[in-house]
Design an enzyme around this catalytic site. Structure first.
Site, short mmCIF file in Angstrom:
data_model
loop_
_atom_site.label_atom_id
_atom_site.label_comp_id
_atom_site.label_asym_id
_atom_site.label_seq_id
_atom_site.Cartn_x
_atom_site.Cartn_y
_atom_site.Cartn_z
CG ASN A 11 -1.77 1.19 1.37
OD1 ASN A 11 -1.83 2.02 0.45
ND2 ASN A 11 -2.43 1.33 2.50
CD1 TRP A 12 3.56 1.18 -2.80
CD2 TRP A 12 3.36 2.21 -4.78
NE1 TRP A 12 4.26 0.44 -3.74
CE2 TRP A 12 4.14 1.05 -4.97
CE3 TRP A 12 3.09 3.02 -5.89
CZ2 TRP A 12 4.66 0.69 -6.21
CZ3 TRP A 12 3.60 2.66 -7.13
CH2 TRP A 12 4.39 1.50 -7.28
CE LYS A 13 -0.20 3.15 4.81
NZ LYS A 13 -0.09 3.24 6.27
CG HIS A 97 -5.75 1.80 5.23
ND1 HIS A 97 -5.32 2.74 6.15
CD2 HIS A 97 -4.74 0.93 5.08
CE1 HIS A 97 -4.08 2.43 6.52
NE2 HIS A 97 -3.71 1.34 5.89
CD GLU A 99 -2.96 5.42 6.74
OE1 GLU A 99 -2.94 5.51 5.50
OE2 GLU A 99 -2.03 4.89 7.40
CD GLU A 169 -3.29 -2.51 7.30
OE1 GLU A 169 -2.21 -2.75 6.76
OE2 GLU A 169 -3.88 -1.43 7.16
N GLY A 175 2.73 2.19 10.87
CA GLY A 175 3.68 3.28 10.76
C GLY A 175 4.41 3.60 12.05
CB SER A 215 5.48 -1.95 11.90
OG SER A 215 5.07 -0.62 12.20
N GLY A 236 3.00 -1.19 4.28
CA GLY A 236 3.02 0.24 3.99
C GLY A 236 4.42 0.72 3.70
N GLY A 237 5.07 1.29 4.69
CA GLY A 237 6.38 1.91 4.51
C GLY A 237 7.40 1.06 3.76
#
Ligand code: 13P
Length: 252
Positions: A11-13, A97, A99, A169, A175, A215, A236-237
């Site tokens: 997920n590149w957000k 998600h 977010e 999640e 993150g 993470s 993610g990251g």
């Protein structure tokens, strides 16, 4: 028992331009070669979908959107319809998600409509669920997950479980570098699987894929994937860097 193919989704957000997405997928495809034991998915922002789908053709990597709207067309400024995604060659969509739930007010009812709409258009939903730190501390994790799964799948039918992916999640792990322990991830993913089967019928237990997200790194993916009920990861990251994402896919 049905063998579920492991799934690693990045997920590149809100990261990467179309040109960066194109370069990333070309480099990833070269780096991975043909990997058949794992499904690899990348989710760029809407603006990068076309470039990333083009770059992914013939590579085995497939592409997800990060959101959609359930209507097919009309006066919905700023929204993107499911048919617009499939017309680009998008195969998956991340829905609900944390977010989107926390920053953009998405409710379980909205999530349920989006999941239904995705399935109507042959887009495979990756529906996200997870508890906050406060909910975990209050011993409410199970209640929260049961509620999110039940409400999010309100319009899904039993036969559709094989198309469905649910990503667990925990919000406190996103993150933050605070990955859930493998045992905690297993416990929650097993609970999610049980609840999907409760809603969609016992056969769903074998066919639905449940991912862990929060993470995930090259260092912890191995222990996470060794858990019975963890079928993959939503990253993610660590999905923004070709080498770390490639190592995660390989270790899965
Ligand atoms: P991080 O891997 O950066 O913690 O993000 C997880 C996530 O939200 C994936 O959807």
């Amino acid at each position: 028992m049905v063998a579920r193919i492991p799934l690693i989704a990045g997920n590149w957000k809100m990261n990467k331009t179309p040109a960066e997405g194109d370069a990333f997928v070309r480099a990833l495809a070269t780096r991975l070669g043909t990997i058949e034991a794992v499904e690899v998915v990348v989710a760029p922002p809407f603006t990068g979908l076309q470039a990333v789908v083009s770059a992914s053709l013939g590579t085995g990597i497939t592409v997800a959107a990060q959101n959609l709207f359930w209507e097919e067309r009309g006066a919905f400024t700023g929204e993107v319809a499911p048919g617009m995604l499939t017309s680009l060659g998008v195969r998956w969509v991340i829905i609900g998600h944390s977010e989107r739930r926390q920053l953009f007010g998405e409710t379980d009812q909205i999530v349920a409509r989006k999941v239904r709409s995705a399935l109507n258009h042959d887009l495979r939903p990756i529906m996200c669920v997870g508890e906050t730190q406060e909910e975990r501390d209050a011993g409410m994790t199970e209640e929260r997950l049961v509620s999110q799964v039940t409400k999010g799948l309100a319009h899904v039918t039993a036969g559709e479980a094989g198309e469905l992916v649910v990503a667990y999640e925990p919000i406190w792990a996103i993150g933050t570098g605070r990955t859930a322990t493998p045992a905690a991830a297993q416990e929650a993913c097993a609970l999610v699987r049980r609840q999907v089967a409760q809603v969609l019928g016992p056969a769903a237990r074998e066919t639905v894929r449940v991912l862990y997200g929060g993470s995930v790194t090259p260092d912890n993916i191995g222990d996470l994937m060794r858990q019975d009920d963890v079928d993959g990861a939503l990253v993610g990251g660590a999905s923004l860097d070709v080498e770390s994402f490639a190592v995660i896919a390989e270790r899965a």
